[in-house]
Enzyme design. Structure first.
Site, PDB file in Angstrom:
ATOM      1  N   HIS A  28       0.841  -1.206   0.000  1.00  9.94           N
ATOM      2  CA  HIS A  28       0.000   0.000   0.000  1.00  9.94           C
ATOM      3  C   HIS A  28       0.869   1.248   0.000  1.00  9.94           C
ATOM      4  O   HIS A  28       0.684   2.162  -0.823  1.00  9.94           O
ATOM      5  CB  HIS A  28      -0.895  -0.045   1.236  1.00  9.94           C
ATOM      6  CG  HIS A  28      -1.787   1.141   1.402  1.00  9.94           C
ATOM      7  ND1 HIS A  28      -3.151   1.075   1.221  1.00  9.94           N
ATOM      8  CD2 HIS A  28      -1.533   2.442   1.760  1.00  9.94           C
ATOM      9  CE1 HIS A  28      -3.685   2.262   1.434  1.00  9.94           C
ATOM     10  NE2 HIS A  28      -2.726   3.100   1.785  1.00  9.94           N
ATOM     11  N   GLU A  29       1.833   1.307   0.917  1.00 11.74           N
ATOM     12  CA  GLU A  29       2.679   2.496   1.033  1.00 11.74           C
ATOM     13  C   GLU A  29       3.658   2.617  -0.127  1.00 11.74           C
ATOM     14  O   GLU A  29       3.915   3.720  -0.618  1.00 11.74           O
ATOM     15  CB  GLU A  29       3.434   2.477   2.368  1.00 11.74           C
ATOM     16  CG  GLU A  29       2.547   2.664   3.580  1.00 11.74           C
ATOM     17  CD  GLU A  29       1.788   3.987   3.566  1.00 11.74           C
ATOM     18  OE1 GLU A  29       2.302   4.968   2.990  1.00 11.74           O
ATOM     19  OE2 GLU A  29       0.681   4.054   4.108  1.00 11.74           O
ATOM     20  N   HIS A  85       1.990   4.276  -2.970  1.00 11.99           N
ATOM     21  CA  HIS A  85       1.988   5.741  -2.858  1.00 11.99           C
ATOM     22  C   HIS A  85       3.298   6.312  -3.405  1.00 11.99           C
ATOM     23  O   HIS A  85       3.300   7.254  -4.200  1.00 11.99           O
ATOM     24  CB  HIS A  85       1.859   6.168  -1.394  1.00 11.99           C
ATOM     25  CG  HIS A  85       0.499   5.959  -0.796  1.00 11.99           C
ATOM     26  ND1 HIS A  85      -0.651   6.323  -1.440  1.00 11.99           N
ATOM     27  CD2 HIS A  85       0.124   5.458   0.417  1.00 11.99           C
ATOM     28  CE1 HIS A  85      -1.697   6.032  -0.657  1.00 11.99           C
ATOM     29  NE2 HIS A  85      -1.246   5.508   0.457  1.00 11.99           N
TER      30      HIS A  85
END
Length: 209
Positions: A21-22, A25
């Site tokens: 998820h990170e 980003h």
């Protein structure tokens, strides 16, 4: 299958899912012209670089103690510099969306695998189906939870990206008190998004809940 094994697997899935998820980003920011995440060493699968003491450890532990049916949490936010972006407002929203999108993608991919495994009869299929269900469920929870429009969750950044000019004061207030609102939501309002989570989970073929 014993509960400790399922718990350990849930924790492993949670850690790697919040990492992806990170990283998503950071990768999106990199594609949009900002190298901050890359230069700070955050585009890596090394868990140490991403673990947040509260979101990655304390919160999942608390949920386990209270016998929550699912574990969820978050990792340390990947930094980015909006001044390196061509369109800071729009691009910030795209960067925010990349995280939940990665979790939806993971859930969708393992949903296909789940359907394929369901067509087989090999010996370990039942246990494998449970593990696949956990991967799908954890990622759906992460995606939906992070789209809640409360800072510092991704949903707030998406919201701020589409708000009209003149809403800066609202954004400042939300960011100032967002963490306290988020804690309140986690403990008292999380049930509001459970129907959404279950609907998506079941559409993807999930069957544990």
């Amino acid at each position: 299958m014993s509960d400790p094994i399922i718990l350990i697997f849930q924790l492993i899935v949670l850690i790697f899912s919040v990492m992806i998820h990170e990283i998503s980003h950071g990768f999106m920011a990199y594609r949009l012209g900002d190298r901050t995440a890359k230069e700070s060493g955050r585009l890596t699968l090394n868990p140490i670089k991403h673990i947040d003491p509260f979101g990655s450890v304390l919160l999942p532990l608390f949920l386990f103690i209270v016998k929550s049916p699912v574990l969820f949490g978050w990792a340390k936010p990947v930094p980015f510099n909006p001044f390196n972006l061509k369109n800071p407002k729009k691009d910030s929203g795209l960067i925010a969306m990349a995280g939940p999108a990665s979790n939806f993608l993971i859930a969708a991919v393992f949903s296909v695998i789940l359907k394929l495994v369901g067509l087989t009869n090999f010996y370990f299929a039942p246990a494998f189906i449970i593990f696949l269900n956990i991967i799908i469920l954890v990622n759906v929870v992460l995606a939906v939870f992070n789209l809640v429009p409360i800072p510092p969750l991704d949903g707030s950044k998406v919201l701020f990206a589409v708000l009209p000019k003149g809403a800066e004061k609202f954004q400042i207030i939300m960011e100032q008190y967002g963490f306290f609102v988020l804690l309140f939501f986690i403990f008292f309002g999380f049930q509001l998004i459970i129907p959404i989570i279950l609907t998506i989970y079941r559409l993807l073929g999930g069957s544990l809940l």
